[in-house]
Design a protein around this motif. Structure first.
Motif, PDB file in Angstrom:
ATOM      1  N   ASN A  58     -51.338 -56.756 -23.294  1.00 15.67           N
ATOM      2  CA  ASN A  58     -50.301 -57.688 -23.699  1.00 15.67           C
ATOM      3  C   ASN A  58     -49.290 -57.863 -22.563  1.00 15.67           C
ATOM      4  N   PRO A  59     -49.015 -59.098 -22.150  1.00 17.63           N
ATOM      5  CA  PRO A  59     -48.035 -59.325 -21.084  1.00 17.63           C
ATOM      6  C   PRO A  59     -46.653 -58.758 -21.403  1.00 17.63           C
ATOM      7  N   GLU A  60     -46.286 -58.686 -22.685  1.00 17.17           N
ATOM      8  CA  GLU A  60     -44.996 -58.089 -23.050  1.00 17.17           C
ATOM      9  C   GLU A  60     -44.933 -56.630 -22.626  1.00 17.17           C
ATOM     10  N   MET A  61     -46.013 -55.903 -22.850  1.00 18.89           N
ATOM     11  CA  MET A  61     -46.044 -54.493 -22.481  1.00 18.89           C
ATOM     12  C   MET A  61     -45.942 -54.335 -20.968  1.00 18.89           C
ATOM     13  N   LEU A  62     -46.695 -55.128 -20.229  1.00 17.80           N
ATOM     14  CA  LEU A  62     -46.692 -55.019 -18.775  1.00 17.80           C
ATOM     15  C   LEU A  62     -45.346 -55.424 -18.179  1.00 17.80           C
ATOM     16  N   LEU A  63     -44.724 -56.449 -18.746  1.00 13.67           N
ATOM     17  CA  LEU A  63     -43.416 -56.891 -18.266  1.00 13.67           C
ATOM     18  C   LEU A  63     -42.342 -55.834 -18.570  1.00 13.67           C
ATOM     19  N   ALA A  64     -42.423 -55.216 -19.741  1.00 11.98           N
ATOM     20  CA  ALA A  64     -41.478 -54.152 -20.078  1.00 11.98           C
ATOM     21  C   ALA A  64     -41.642 -52.976 -19.116  1.00 11.98           C
ATOM     22  N   LEU A  65     -42.863 -52.651 -18.759  1.00  8.60           N
ATOM     23  CA  LEU A  65     -43.121 -51.595 -17.779  1.00  8.60           C
ATOM     24  C   LEU A  65     -42.459 -51.933 -16.452  1.00  8.60           C
ATOM     25  N   LEU A  66     -42.658 -53.148 -16.007  1.00 11.55           N
ATOM     26  CA  LEU A  66     -42.088 -53.574 -14.733  1.00 11.55           C
ATOM     27  C   LEU A  66     -40.564 -53.543 -14.765  1.00 11.55           C
ATOM     28  N   PHE A  67     -39.966 -54.086 -15.806  1.00  8.04           N
ATOM     29  CA  PHE A  67     -38.498 -54.089 -15.937  1.00  8.04           C
ATOM     30  C   PHE A  67     -37.946 -52.660 -15.981  1.00  8.04           C
ATOM     31  N   TYR A  68     -38.553 -51.816 -16.807  1.00  9.21           N
ATOM     32  CA  TYR A  68     -38.061 -50.447 -16.937  1.00  9.21           C
ATOM     33  C   TYR A  68     -38.228 -49.696 -15.614  1.00  9.21           C
TER      34      TYR A  68
END
Length: 106
Positions: A58-68
């Motif tokens: 899910n792109p949401e999960m990957l984007l949250a990883l990147l942001f965090y």
């Protein structure tokens, strides 16, 4: 005089699987990042997935990883890869899924 220490038990199994909700405080920064990303309109990121091949993360999960990662000073993909195993907050954003680093594929 002898010292009395609490016993260390690293072999105890969980009776039930742990809940990711229990691992982080209600006001932990990782929760904030996941909540912010969940409110973003990621339609443009999700559209290109054609649904063929293996199931995509899910792109949401990957984007949250990147942001965090960026917000906590973890910028390299290898350090992000290591953090997902070593850090409970990184486990929070990924929901216990196992995205692999690009260079770890055979």
């Amino acid at each position: 005089m002898s010292a009395h220490f609490k016993a260390v038990d690293r072999e105890t199994l969980y009776l039930f699987p742990p809940s990711m909700q229990d691992w982080l405080g209600q006001r932990h920064f990782a929760r904030f990042v996941v909540d912010v990303v969940s409110k973003l309109d990621l339609h443009e990121l999700k559209m290109p997935y054609a649904g063929v091949g293996s199931e995509a993360f899910n792109p949401e999960m990957l984007l949250a990883l990147l942001f965090y990662g960026y917000a906590t000073g973890v910028f390299s993909s290898r350090k992000l890869e290591q953090a997902k195993h070593d850090s409970k907050p990184f486990g929070r954003w990924r929901g216990q899924l196992e995205p692999a680093a690009a260079d770890s594929h055979p």
